[in-house]
Design an enzyme around this catalytic site. Sequence first.
Site, mmCIF file in Angstrom:
data_model
loop_
_atom_site.group_PDB
_atom_site.id
_atom_site.type_symbol
_atom_site.label_atom_id
_atom_site.label_comp_id
_atom_site.label_asym_id
_atom_site.label_seq_id
_atom_site.Cartn_x
_atom_site.Cartn_y
_atom_site.Cartn_z
ATOM 1 N N LYS A 194 66.333 6.275 54.998
ATOM 2 C CA LYS A 194 67.372 5.806 54.201
ATOM 3 C C LYS A 194 67.951 4.679 55.003
ATOM 4 O O LYS A 194 68.667 5.023 55.981
ATOM 5 C CB LYS A 194 68.324 6.747 53.605
ATOM 6 C CG LYS A 194 69.119 6.264 52.504
ATOM 7 C CD LYS A 194 70.468 6.895 52.206
ATOM 8 C CE LYS A 194 71.575 6.548 53.207
ATOM 9 N NZ LYS A 194 71.904 5.192 53.051
ATOM 10 N N GLU A 268 73.095 9.880 66.794
ATOM 11 C CA GLU A 268 73.550 8.916 67.756
ATOM 12 C C GLU A 268 74.630 8.312 66.953
ATOM 13 O O GLU A 268 74.508 7.656 65.890
ATOM 14 C CB GLU A 268 72.390 8.023 67.818
ATOM 15 C CG GLU A 268 72.551 7.048 69.133
ATOM 16 C CD GLU A 268 73.163 5.750 68.896
ATOM 17 O OE1 GLU A 268 74.551 5.663 68.698
ATOM 18 O OE2 GLU A 268 72.510 4.694 68.307
ATOM 19 N N CYS A 302 77.210 0.067 68.585
ATOM 20 C CA CYS A 302 77.859 1.507 69.076
ATOM 21 C C CYS A 302 78.113 1.598 70.548
ATOM 22 O O CYS A 302 79.119 2.177 71.036
ATOM 23 C CB CYS A 302 77.032 2.736 68.471
ATOM 24 S SG CYS A 302 75.405 2.424 68.734
HETATM 25 P P1 ADP Z 1 79.600 3.295 58.704
HETATM 26 O O1 ADP Z 1 80.895 3.921 58.688
HETATM 27 O O2 ADP Z 1 79.737 2.442 60.039
HETATM 28 O O3 ADP Z 1 79.226 2.455 57.733
HETATM 29 P P2 ADP Z 1 78.189 5.747 58.111
HETATM 30 O O4 ADP Z 1 78.097 6.780 59.262
HETATM 31 O O5 ADP Z 1 79.312 5.781 57.040
HETATM 32 O O6 ADP Z 1 78.759 4.391 59.042
HETATM 33 O O7 ADP Z 1 76.845 5.052 57.516
HETATM 34 C C1 ADP Z 1 75.535 5.312 58.377
HETATM 35 C C2 ADP Z 1 74.458 5.632 57.308
HETATM 36 O O8 ADP Z 1 74.856 7.143 57.059
HETATM 37 C C3 ADP Z 1 74.376 4.949 56.238
HETATM 38 O O9 ADP Z 1 73.051 4.860 55.845
HETATM 39 C C4 ADP Z 1 75.107 5.828 55.288
HETATM 40 O O10 ADP Z 1 74.551 5.415 53.905
HETATM 41 C C5 ADP Z 1 74.900 7.092 55.544
HETATM 42 N N1 ADP Z 1 75.664 8.223 55.082
HETATM 43 C C6 ADP Z 1 77.213 8.002 54.667
HETATM 44 N N2 ADP Z 1 77.575 9.039 54.210
HETATM 45 C C7 ADP Z 1 76.719 9.999 54.333
HETATM 46 C C8 ADP Z 1 76.657 11.295 54.217
HETATM 47 N N3 ADP Z 1 77.760 12.100 53.971
HETATM 48 N N4 ADP Z 1 75.446 12.356 54.356
HETATM 49 C C9 ADP Z 1 74.374 11.511 54.961
HETATM 50 N N5 ADP Z 1 74.363 10.198 55.246
HETATM 51 C C10 ADP Z 1 75.396 9.419 54.956
#
Ligand code: ADP
Length: 489
Positions: A194, A268, A302
Amino acid sequence: MSKTNSFSLHFETDWKYADAPESRDHIDLKEQYELFINGQFQKCSSAKYFDSINPANETFLAKIAEANREDIDQAVKSAKSALAQWQKLQAKERAKYIFRIARLIQERAREFSVIETLDGGKPIKESRDIDIPLAAAHFFYYAGWADKLEYAFPGKSVKPIGVVAQIIPWNFPLLMAAWKIAPAIACGNTVVLKPAETTSLTALKLAELIQDAGLPPGVVNIVTGAGETGAELVNHPDIDKIAFTGSTEVGKLIQKSVAGRNVKTTLELGGKAANIIFKDAPIEQAVEGIINGIFFNQGHVCCAGSRLFIEESIEKEVLEKLKWRLETLSVGDPMDKNTDIGAINSKQQLDTIKKYIKIAKEEGLKGFESNQSIPKKGFYCKPTIFTGVSQSSRLAQEEIFGPVLVVQTFRTIDEVIEKANNTPYGLSAGVWTDKGSKAFNLSSRLKAGVVWANTFNKFDPTSPFGGFKESGFGREGGLQGLDAYLKMD
Ligand code: ADP
């Protein structure tokens, strides 16, 4: 730990900056993108779509499907049923597919670079010279290992883990997809990936390329959506492994959701790297490294060198040079070949960066920003430096993920090591010195997965990458990157 000296990452591509097209009219971009499941593009069961926009000017690029639980279930089932066929193939046959993907990325490098820049806001020179060539290099590197796994881990019997769920962020969209997919399928696993919601387009282009490469259906599935879609994938009962790159906050949620389940996990996460400059360093070279360390990819990195530690006696000289260099950085349209700092990836991220700049002002920090003007439309932030920052400042402790550098000074090695290690993160660090012994001493005492000496932000498929503490666990890249996708007896 990687202790590298500068080396070139410039791969040959078949086009030059001058050819860079200015808009989507010159590239094959669809109005609407569907989910890539079992080798086909299919509509999402939610019938919901969200817009991907160009952060440089806020114009519409494409509609992207939002996968729900039903779609995720189909994608995982497709990956599961592809496992047997994929694993039955001889390893050298699997390798051929991966080599083919690598070559096709090279052939289409121009299109990938343009889409990456339009969708994510990074300067075209970075997409062209770094992201896309490195993505191809990762597929080449892991294709090479596919039929040599027994030599990679002598004396061990190695097996693929199974169905791998991969979730990636928006800062290096195609490159992160390559980091994740290439080692996973080289080891005989199948994948559901994803991409991040603001940057799905190059992953979807990769799906088209994977179709063209003839990869057996179901080996790689690409599903789009935001956090909820990601959570559905993470919580699916049939996944055997999760590889996540993103925020520490979401990393912690993922770790909670795998508790008690037999799901191998690598995370990561964030970082707050110290970039340390000693008085014996080659100053001009170090200043370039500091600029690259924090302003590369708008600071959406990062492992960005976001905390600069200057040895006290050279503070004035280094700050003067940094100020001068800041003014020479061109901020603006990412499609312009001369742009050094492009657009911030999203309005949300721009708001986060602005929040930290406001906090800095409330804390009374002194700072300077570039005098250059920035475009009125789109998401932009001038490169900014705060000086005299204390260890307890939120700007020194929290990840900003933008073009904001905080500067501290030090007198002794012990002092700088203590300060550098004093954050919740431990992803990367940089040391600038003429003395090899000092570089080695620091690289072993800095609690960081990667320590660069007299260089910064250098990436290579052969080199493991990953963090300590709240920066996560597990390594990607190199042999260690294979280990993450194998079961061993
Ligand atoms: P940022 O805050 O920099 O956008 P995130 O950690 O929110 O970083 O996003 C990184 C990835 O994790 C994206 O692909 C996002 O859609 C996904 N993501 C966000 N929330 C969740 C969750 N609760 N479970 C799994 N994936 C998530």
